[in-house]
Design a protein around this motif. Structure first.
Motif, mmCIF file in Angstrom:
data_model
loop_
_atom_site.group_PDB
_atom_site.id
_atom_site.type_symbol
_atom_site.label_atom_id
_atom_site.label_comp_id
_atom_site.label_asym_id
_atom_site.label_seq_id
_atom_site.Cartn_x
_atom_site.Cartn_y
_atom_site.Cartn_z
ATOM 1 N N LYS A 179 5.357 -20.595 -44.961
ATOM 2 C CA LYS A 179 4.200 -21.153 -45.191
ATOM 3 C C LYS A 179 3.673 -20.339 -46.510
ATOM 4 C CE LYS A 179 0.147 -22.470 -42.362
ATOM 5 N NZ LYS A 179 -0.879 -22.262 -41.510
ATOM 6 N N ASP A 180 3.473 -21.033 -47.845
ATOM 7 C CA ASP A 180 2.941 -20.475 -49.136
ATOM 8 C C ASP A 180 3.899 -19.183 -49.201
ATOM 9 O OD1 ASP A 180 1.162 -22.668 -48.896
ATOM 10 O OD2 ASP A 180 -0.299 -21.464 -47.897
ATOM 11 N N GLY A 247 0.061 -19.721 -20.553
ATOM 12 C CA GLY A 247 0.924 -18.943 -21.341
ATOM 13 C C GLY A 247 0.297 -18.316 -22.704
ATOM 14 N N THR A 248 1.323 -17.617 -23.287
ATOM 15 C CA THR A 248 0.876 -16.717 -24.380
ATOM 16 C C THR A 248 2.049 -16.976 -25.651
ATOM 17 O OG1 THR A 248 0.415 -15.234 -22.934
ATOM 18 C CG2 THR A 248 0.563 -14.366 -25.097
ATOM 19 N N THR A 249 1.356 -16.747 -26.768
ATOM 20 C CA THR A 249 2.183 -16.883 -27.921
ATOM 21 C C THR A 249 1.773 -15.722 -28.639
ATOM 22 O OG1 THR A 249 2.108 -19.271 -28.253
ATOM 23 C CG2 THR A 249 2.633 -18.081 -30.078
ATOM 24 N N ILE A 250 2.946 -14.928 -29.175
ATOM 25 C CA ILE A 250 2.601 -13.739 -29.839
ATOM 26 C C ILE A 250 3.512 -14.028 -31.293
ATOM 27 C CG2 ILE A 250 3.455 -11.287 -30.437
ATOM 28 C CD1 ILE A 250 1.547 -11.495 -27.676
ATOM 29 N N SER A 251 2.746 -14.111 -32.425
ATOM 30 C CA SER A 251 3.088 -14.393 -33.785
ATOM 31 C C SER A 251 2.777 -13.325 -34.541
ATOM 32 C CB SER A 251 2.372 -15.516 -34.326
ATOM 33 O OG SER A 251 2.369 -16.576 -33.460
ATOM 34 N N PHE A 252 3.814 -13.202 -35.782
ATOM 35 C CA PHE A 252 3.763 -12.201 -36.948
ATOM 36 C C PHE A 252 4.136 -12.863 -38.152
ATOM 37 C CE2 PHE A 252 7.927 -11.314 -35.232
ATOM 38 C CZ PHE A 252 8.723 -10.697 -36.330
ATOM 39 N N SER A 253 3.521 -12.471 -38.971
ATOM 40 C CA SER A 253 3.913 -12.840 -40.517
ATOM 41 C C SER A 253 4.599 -11.849 -41.141
ATOM 42 C CB SER A 253 2.532 -13.214 -41.121
ATOM 43 O OG SER A 253 1.773 -12.072 -41.472
ATOM 44 N N LEU A 254 5.354 -12.070 -42.115
ATOM 45 C CA LEU A 254 6.172 -11.250 -43.150
ATOM 46 C C LEU A 254 5.989 -11.831 -44.681
ATOM 47 C CD1 LEU A 254 9.313 -10.763 -41.157
ATOM 48 C CD2 LEU A 254 7.507 -9.115 -41.648
ATOM 49 N N PRO A 255 5.662 -11.002 -45.371
ATOM 50 C CA PRO A 255 5.748 -11.443 -46.859
ATOM 51 C C PRO A 255 6.900 -12.369 -47.267
ATOM 52 C CG PRO A 255 5.249 -9.299 -46.972
ATOM 53 C CD PRO A 255 5.778 -9.661 -45.485
ATOM 54 N N PHE A 256 6.709 -13.531 -48.018
ATOM 55 C CA PHE A 256 7.974 -14.134 -48.395
ATOM 56 C C PHE A 256 7.833 -14.705 -49.686
ATOM 57 C CE2 PHE A 256 9.681 -18.864 -48.236
ATOM 58 C CZ PHE A 256 10.677 -18.498 -48.359
ATOM 59 N N ASP A 257 8.785 -14.761 -50.583
ATOM 60 C CA ASP A 257 8.576 -14.972 -52.079
ATOM 61 C C ASP A 257 9.777 -16.318 -52.448
ATOM 62 O OD1 ASP A 257 8.413 -15.262 -54.771
ATOM 63 O OD2 ASP A 257 8.771 -12.946 -55.152
ATOM 64 N N HIS A 258 8.905 -17.480 -52.735
ATOM 65 C CA HIS A 258 10.032 -18.518 -52.761
ATOM 66 C C HIS A 258 11.019 -18.277 -54.134
ATOM 67 C CE1 HIS A 258 8.110 -21.430 -50.151
ATOM 68 N NE2 HIS A 258 7.034 -20.761 -50.380
#
Ligand code: ADP
Length: 265
Positions: A179-180, A247-258
């Motif tokens: 995502k972006d 239920g449960t959702t655990i999410s994490f983001s990481l920087p991403f460079d297109h």
């Protein structure tokens, strides 16, 4: 806030200045209080398995060792408690390393899709529960710069919780989206869920929704706190969404460079 004043006085006795030093004691007091609470928690967490082991060992020494049915059972309990204490001390060391200022990541460019898939494979192979795995991964490479060992631990901590809290026959869903300027990694289960008032606290050290229950499941209460620190070191965020009983959702983001991605294709 505390203020210290110093008066600047000339030899003549004439006051021609005033220095005020302001200390933010509320912040310092908060850190001190957190540290005291952490030490109290650690002591408590270590005392619990130790007292359990003491009573089992005393019973064995008092003659239970002669009982062919009871003895193996008591030995198994003490051995399980020992394992949990080792896990706890390892987790504490892990956190203390991350708290030190010279903590460094060993980053490399990795195709996260392949990396994630491999970790899911490993856990699918070794799982002991009757839970099905569903993967929703893109069928193209997504390169991000990560410390593979640390990220393996983040995923391992999140996925082992999903398995621990899953019902018999439940499904765990793995997804990965870009995502972006970031990627979002999610693990969803169909387990007990987390009450609304606890959702923000599960990443705190030693926080557990149901203390007795999670101890029985062998948890240390540090898994998500470690995951959070590691994700933060990577420049990402971690969060949870949940519906009790669903239920449960655990999410994490990481920087991403297109642009970096283009270099690899
Ligand atoms: P623990 O070792 O107790 O699992 P964690 O830091 O991994 O410690 O998790 C903290 C608490 O968050 C758990 O004790 C549990 O109450 C809750 N939790 C974490 N993951 C889930 C999940 N997938 N479903 C329900 N509760 C969860």
């Amino acid at each position: 806030l505390r203020a210290n004043f110093s008066v600047i006085q000339k030899e003549t006795g004439f006051v021609n200045g005033l220095i005020a030093v302001l200390h933010d004691i509320t912040e310092q007091e908060k850190i001190d209080a957190e540290r005291r609470e952490f030490v109290a928690n650690v002591s408590h967490e270590l005392r619990t398995p130790l007292t359990t082991m003491r009573s089992y060992l005393e019973a064995l020494a008092d003659g239970a060792w002669r009982d062919e049915e009871i003895a193996p059972n008591f030995l198994e309990v003490t051995s399980m408690e020992t394992e949990r204490m080792i896990r706890l001390v390892n987790d504490l060391l892990q956190l203390s390393k991350m708290d030190s200022t010279d903590y460094k990541l060993n980053k490399e460019w990795v195709d996260f899709v392949v990396f994630y898939d491999r970790i899911i494979d490993r856990l699918e192979m070794s799982k002991q529960q009757n839970v099905t795995f569903k993967r929703m991964l893109p069928n193209r490479a997504i390169f991000v710069e990560i410390d593979e060992d640390k990220m393996t631990q983040v995923l391992y901590n999140i996925i082992s919780n999903a398995l621990k809290y899953s019902p018999e026959g439940g499904q765990v869903t793995f997804s990965l989206k870009d995502k972006d300027d970031k990627i979002i990694v999610s693990v969803s289960d169909e387990g007990v869920g987390i009450p609304k008032e606890s959702i923000g606290k599960i990443f705190d050290r030693f926080y557990r929704v149901d203390k007795a229950r999670t101890r029985k499941l062998g948890g240390t209460g540090l898994g998500l706190a470690i995951a959070k620190e590691m994700v933060k070191c990577h420049g990402g965020n971690i969060w949870a969404t949940s519906r009790e009983g669903k239920g449960t959702t655990i999410s994490f983001s990481l920087p991403f460079d297109h642009t970096e991605e283009d270099d690899w294709s």
